[in-house]
Motif scaffolding. Structure first.
Motif, PDB file in Angstrom:
ATOM      1  N   ALA A 122      -8.340   0.039   0.484  1.00 32.83           N
ATOM      2  CA  ALA A 122      -7.525  -1.188   0.410  1.00 32.83           C
ATOM      3  C   ALA A 122      -7.411  -1.676  -1.033  1.00 32.83           C
ATOM      4  O   ALA A 122      -6.356  -2.145  -1.461  1.00 32.83           O
ATOM      5  CB  ALA A 122      -8.126  -2.272   1.307  1.00 32.83           C
ATOM      6  N   ASN A 123      -8.497  -1.566  -1.787  1.00 30.27           N
ATOM      7  CA  ASN A 123      -8.459  -1.950  -3.205  1.00 30.27           C
ATOM      8  C   ASN A 123      -7.491  -1.066  -3.983  1.00 30.27           C
ATOM      9  O   ASN A 123      -6.707  -1.554  -4.818  1.00 30.27           O
ATOM     10  CB  ASN A 123      -9.860  -1.844  -3.817  1.00 30.27           C
ATOM     11  CG  ASN A 123     -10.737  -3.021  -3.463  1.00 30.27           C
ATOM     12  OD1 ASN A 123     -10.245  -4.119  -3.208  1.00 30.27           O
ATOM     13  ND2 ASN A 123     -12.042  -2.814  -3.427  1.00 30.27           N
ATOM     14  N   THR A 124      -7.535   0.238  -3.726  1.00 28.48           N
ATOM     15  CA  THR A 124      -6.631   1.156  -4.416  1.00 28.48           C
ATOM     16  C   THR A 124      -5.188   0.862  -4.037  1.00 28.48           C
ATOM     17  O   THR A 124      -4.286   0.885  -4.891  1.00 28.48           O
ATOM     18  CB  THR A 124      -6.966   2.615  -4.053  1.00 28.48           C
ATOM     19  OG1 THR A 124      -8.341   2.862  -4.339  1.00 28.48           O
ATOM     20  CG2 THR A 124      -6.109   3.592  -4.837  1.00 28.48           C
ATOM     21  N   LEU A 125      -4.965   0.576  -2.761  1.00 33.55           N
ATOM     22  CA  LEU A 125      -3.615   0.235  -2.293  1.00 33.55           C
ATOM     23  C   LEU A 125      -3.088  -0.988  -3.030  1.00 33.55           C
ATOM     24  O   LEU A 125      -1.938  -1.021  -3.469  1.00 33.55           O
ATOM     25  CB  LEU A 125      -3.651  -0.021  -0.788  1.00 33.55           C
ATOM     26  CG  LEU A 125      -2.317  -0.356  -0.102  1.00 33.55           C
ATOM     27  CD1 LEU A 125      -1.370   0.826  -0.180  1.00 33.55           C
ATOM     28  CD2 LEU A 125      -2.566  -0.741   1.360  1.00 33.55           C
ATOM     29  N   ALA A 126      -3.953  -1.990  -3.185  1.00 31.17           N
ATOM     30  CA  ALA A 126      -3.530  -3.217  -3.871  1.00 31.17           C
ATOM     31  C   ALA A 126      -3.254  -2.961  -5.356  1.00 31.17           C
ATOM     32  O   ALA A 126      -2.292  -3.486  -5.917  1.00 31.17           O
ATOM     33  CB  ALA A 126      -4.597  -4.293  -3.706  1.00 31.17           C
ATOM     34  N   SER A 127      -4.104  -2.150  -5.999  1.00 31.79           N
ATOM     35  CA  SER A 127      -3.945  -1.921  -7.441  1.00 31.79           C
ATOM     36  C   SER A 127      -2.741  -1.044  -7.759  1.00 31.79           C
ATOM     37  O   SER A 127      -2.120  -1.185  -8.813  1.00 31.79           O
ATOM     38  CB  SER A 127      -5.213  -1.283  -8.007  1.00 31.79           C
ATOM     39  OG  SER A 127      -5.418  -0.005  -7.444  1.00 31.79           O
TER      40      SER A 127
END
Length: 288
Positions: A254-259
């Motif tokens: 989810a963090n990678t998706l957001a970044s």
């Protein structure tokens, strides 16, 4: 089935002259931690109870309280040790034959003499079968309580898994369109900034940037992790540590998706995912 680490059980047994009370409480812990509060008269029961708890539970901080109470309706009676009393009388007589001025022993001194008084209290060997039966019943109750709580935790996690899948389904169809839109915007900006830039160079730069913002792989891994959480919940057993690891992996994706996202819509989806993952993680901390 999934079990919570939180539970409570209490069992009582009336044995006539005495009553036994056993209470078990369990809360969250990384490992199985056992704590006992047992009176000296029943301390011998601790190893057997410890063994039974360890055979049924794998995680949690468990406190065991075992108490013995004398029933008021059945008072304990005291009896003199007749043989010892006679020996004491004979010893006093011999002493006074040689020491005529020696004082007589008082009644209180006689009663305090080691071994002089015997009572009809229940011995530990008589209590042990009842204690073990009590421990088994309390453990059955505790496990049932932890299982019911685990069912509730699993249901709450599954609700959030459903919403996570909905968010992935929302993001997947939009990704090719969002990448294409961003390519068009980036191409236009590059042309405006560098009118003489070679078209092939522009396409190369756009393609490289499109790869960096493409989150198809992250969405695929999110789906795989969600499937694994479902599988573990269905399989049951001691699943807390595995689920906790998966929550970390879900949060990483989810963090990678957001970044990587270049669109507000996808960023919003990633943020909602992170909230759902944190809610699941809090529940997972309670699972055995």
């Amino acid at each position: 089935m999934i079990h919570s680490m939180t539970g409570f059980a209490v069992q009582n047994r009336d044995l006539g002259r005495v009553s036994l009370n056993l209470e078990l409480r369990s809360v969250n812990s990384r490992y199985l931690d056992l704590f006992f509060r047992i009176g000296d008269e029943l301390r011998q029961a601790e190893p057997a109870i410890r063994e039974r708890i360890a055979a049924r539970l794998t995680r949690g901080k468990v406190e065991c309280r075992l108490n013995l109470q004398t029933n008021g309706a059945a008072p304990r009676s005291l009896a003199l040790n007749a043989a010892l009393l006679e020996q004491l009388r004979e010893a006093e007589t011999r002493v006074r034959d040689r020491m005529h001025d020696a004082a007589h022993m008082s009644v209180a001194e006689v009663l305090r003499w080691p071994g002089m008084l015997a009572d009809d209290g229940v011995k530990f060997d008589e209590l042990q079968p009842a204690i073990l039966e009590l421990a088994q019943a309390a453990l059955d109750e505790l496990v049932a309580t932890r299982r019911r709580e685990g069912d509730k935790l699993a249901a709450m996690i599954r609700e959030r898994l459903v919403r996570m899948r909905e968010l992935v389904a929302q993001a997947q169809p939009r990704m090719p369109e969002l990448v294409a839109e961003y390519q068009d915007k980036l191409t236009a900006r590059l042309r405006d900034a560098v009118a003489s830039l070679d078209e092939d160079r522009i396409r190369q730069e756009v393609a490289l940037f499109a790869q960096r913002i493409d989150v198809a792989e992250e969405l695929s891994r999110l789906t795989a992790h969600l499937d694994e959480v479902e599988r573990i919940l269905k399989a049951g057993g001691a699943a807390g540590k595995r689920l906790d690891f998966l929550m970390q992996e879900l949060n990483r994706e989810a963090n990678t998706l957001a970044s990587k996202s270049s669109a507000t819509e996808i960023t919003g989806i990633a943020m909602e995912m992170k909230v759902l993952i944190e809610q699941m993680r809090e529940q997972v901390q309670n699972i055995e």
